[in-house]
Write a protein that holds these residues in place. Structure first.
Motif, short mmCIF file in Angstrom:
data_model
loop_
_atom_site.label_atom_id
_atom_site.label_comp_id
_atom_site.label_asym_id
_atom_site.label_seq_id
_atom_site.Cartn_x
_atom_site.Cartn_y
_atom_site.Cartn_z
N LYS A 70 0.82 -1.21 0.00
CA LYS A 70 0.00 0.00 0.00
C LYS A 70 0.85 1.27 0.00
O LYS A 70 0.32 2.37 0.03
N ALA A 71 2.16 1.10 -0.04
CA ALA A 71 3.06 2.26 0.01
C ALA A 71 3.06 3.00 -1.32
O ALA A 71 3.00 2.39 -2.38
N PRO A 72 3.13 4.32 -1.27
CA PRO A 72 3.25 5.09 -2.51
C PRO A 72 4.62 4.89 -3.13
O PRO A 72 5.57 4.46 -2.47
N SER A 73 4.72 5.23 -4.40
CA SER A 73 5.97 5.12 -5.14
C SER A 73 6.01 6.31 -6.09
O SER A 73 5.02 6.62 -6.75
N ALA A 74 7.15 6.99 -6.15
CA ALA A 74 7.23 8.26 -6.89
C ALA A 74 6.78 8.12 -8.33
O ALA A 74 6.15 9.01 -8.89
N LEU A 75 7.11 6.99 -8.96
CA LEU A 75 6.72 6.74 -10.36
C LEU A 75 5.74 5.58 -10.47
O LEU A 75 5.52 5.04 -11.55
N ASN A 76 5.16 5.17 -9.31
CA ASN A 76 4.20 4.07 -9.26
C ASN A 76 4.77 2.74 -9.74
O ASN A 76 4.04 1.88 -10.24
N LEU A 77 6.08 2.54 -9.56
CA LEU A 77 6.73 1.32 -10.04
C LEU A 77 6.91 0.26 -8.95
O LEU A 77 7.12 -0.90 -9.26
N GLN A 78 6.86 0.68 -7.68
CA GLN A 78 7.00 -0.24 -6.54
C GLN A 78 8.17 -1.22 -6.74
O GLN A 78 7.96 -2.42 -6.92
N PRO A 79 9.39 -0.74 -6.69
CA PRO A 79 10.55 -1.56 -7.06
C PRO A 79 11.15 -2.40 -5.93
O PRO A 79 12.26 -2.92 -6.08
N VAL A 80 10.46 -2.54 -4.79
CA VAL A 80 11.07 -3.18 -3.61
C VAL A 80 10.55 -4.60 -3.41
O VAL A 80 9.35 -4.86 -3.55
N ARG A 81 11.46 -5.51 -3.09
CA ARG A 81 11.13 -6.89 -2.75
C ARG A 81 11.51 -7.18 -1.30
O ARG A 81 12.50 -6.64 -0.80
N PHE A 82 10.75 -8.07 -0.66
CA PHE A 82 11.05 -8.48 0.72
C PHE A 82 11.21 -10.00 0.77
O PHE A 82 10.51 -10.72 0.07
N SER A 83 12.14 -10.45 1.59
CA SER A 83 12.31 -11.89 1.76
C SER A 83 12.59 -12.21 3.22
O SER A 83 13.40 -11.54 3.87
N TYR A 84 11.88 -13.21 3.73
CA TYR A 84 12.04 -13.65 5.12
C TYR A 84 13.13 -14.71 5.18
O TYR A 84 13.20 -15.61 4.32
N ARG A 85 13.99 -14.60 6.20
CA ARG A 85 15.11 -15.53 6.36
C ARG A 85 14.90 -16.35 7.62
O ARG A 85 15.19 -15.89 8.73
N PRO A 86 14.38 -17.57 7.48
CA PRO A 86 14.03 -18.37 8.66
C PRO A 86 15.22 -18.73 9.54
O PRO A 86 15.05 -18.98 10.73
N ALA A 87 16.41 -18.74 8.98
CA ALA A 87 17.59 -19.13 9.78
C ALA A 87 17.80 -18.21 10.97
O ALA A 87 18.19 -18.67 12.06
N ASP A 88 17.55 -16.91 10.77
CA ASP A 88 17.75 -15.97 11.88
C ASP A 88 16.54 -15.06 12.13
O ASP A 88 16.60 -14.17 12.97
N GLY A 89 15.46 -15.26 11.39
CA GLY A 89 14.24 -14.50 11.62
C GLY A 89 14.30 -13.06 11.15
O GLY A 89 13.49 -12.23 11.58
N THR A 90 15.24 -12.74 10.26
CA THR A 90 15.34 -11.38 9.74
C THR A 90 14.63 -11.28 8.39
O THR A 90 14.24 -12.28 7.79
N VAL A 91 14.47 -10.04 7.93
CA VAL A 91 13.85 -9.78 6.63
C VAL A 91 14.78 -8.88 5.84
O VAL A 91 15.31 -7.90 6.37
N ALA A 92 14.99 -9.19 4.58
CA ALA A 92 15.80 -8.35 3.70
C ALA A 92 14.89 -7.58 2.75
O ALA A 92 13.88 -8.10 2.27
N ALA A 93 15.23 -6.32 2.51
CA ALA A 93 14.52 -5.49 1.54
C ALA A 93 15.49 -5.17 0.42
O ALA A 93 16.56 -4.61 0.66
N GLN A 94 15.12 -5.53 -0.80
CA GLN A 94 16.02 -5.35 -1.94
C GLN A 94 15.28 -4.71 -3.10
O GLN A 94 14.08 -4.90 -3.28
#
Length: 260
Positions: free
Chosen positions: A195-219
């Motif tokens: 639901k986040a806005p994006s300056a050019l409406n492209l929404q270029p961000v991906r998220f991935s959950y890492r079960p080994a340590d419970g962290t999340v990466a944003a790329q």
């Protein structure tokens, strides 16, 4: 909407507003916004500014019908050539915008639909700084009717007018099995980022959950060409954090979210 006054509520009702009432921004709201921006600037080491009553900045977009009565904007100003500052600007500016949403103000992020040089003329931009992009702010068209709507009506409007990449797109680096096994707070975080806005409406961000340590990466999605991707990264990280619960992000492409 007194019972709905949290940032997650703003996430659920905010939508891009392109038409505004032809009235000045309320002086008290403008003063409160400026105070919030000043506080955020100290925290984020930025120079964001609220600029009011400058319709010439949006004259060309207004002539084409893209915007109606747009004249106020939050200018995202920060260190020139600083990738982390651009990300921080997206993160903290969206924090201000969500607060403004709870006050009944409309907003729209702008990357190309404005006169950047004209906008910069009305800002304080030092030789070592640059104007990244802006966010239109103001009472939406039919403001009185807008304020009379219930939280449920505003949320329904967002759902019917907001387009987004899919949950699978936002978690493209994860398998179907990993998505299903991810904790509920991760899923809520991604849904909020959708639901986040994006300056050019492209929404270029991906998220991935890492079960080994419970962290999340944003790329950043390497397949999406977005000149405002770093700003969008900060915006998406904020939305994720609001819904996922207590935790902190590391800045940068690939930065990790550690939930407390």
């Amino acid at each position: 909407m007194a019972e709905h006054n949290q940032l997650i509520d703003a996430v659920n009702i905010r939508s891009a507003i392109r038409s505004y009432d032809d009235v000045p921004m309320d002086e008290n709201q403008a003063r409160q916004l400026s105070m919030s921006i000043d506080a955020v600037n100290m925290l984020a080491e930025l120079n964001m500014q609220l600029v009011c009553d400058q319709p010439t900045v949006f004259a060309q977009a207004a002539a084409s019908g893209h915007f109606v009565n747009a004249s106020n904007y939050l200018a995202l100003v920060g260190p020139a050539g600083d990738d982390e500052a651009k990300e921080r600007a997206g993160f903290y500016a969206e924090r201000v915008i969500l607060t403004a949403t709870l006050w009944g103000l409309g907003s729209c992020w702008v990357g190309g639909s404005w006169d950047r040089q004209e906008a910069a003329r009305h800002c304080r931009v030092t030789a070592s700084q640059e104007l990244y992009l802006g966010v239109i702010l103001g009472p939406p068209a039919g403001h009185a009717g807008h304020m009379a709507k219930s939280y449920e009506e505003l949320a329904s409007f967002q759902q019917s007018h907001r387009t987004s990449r899919s949950f699978e797109d936002f978690t493209a680096d994860m398998s179907t099995e990993d998505r299903q096994a991810a904790p509920e707070w991760f899923k809520k975080g991604v849904e909020s980022a959708m639901k986040a806005p994006s300056a050019l409406n492209l929404q270029p961000v991906r998220f991935s959950y890492r079960p080994a340590d419970g962290t999340v990466a944003a790329q950043l999605d390497p397949d999406v060409e977005d000149s405002f991707a770093l700003n969008d990264l900060g915006i998406a990280k904020l939305h994720f954090q609001i819904a996922a619960g207590t935790g902190t992000w590391a800045w940068g492409d690939g930065g990790l979210f550690i939930r407390k």
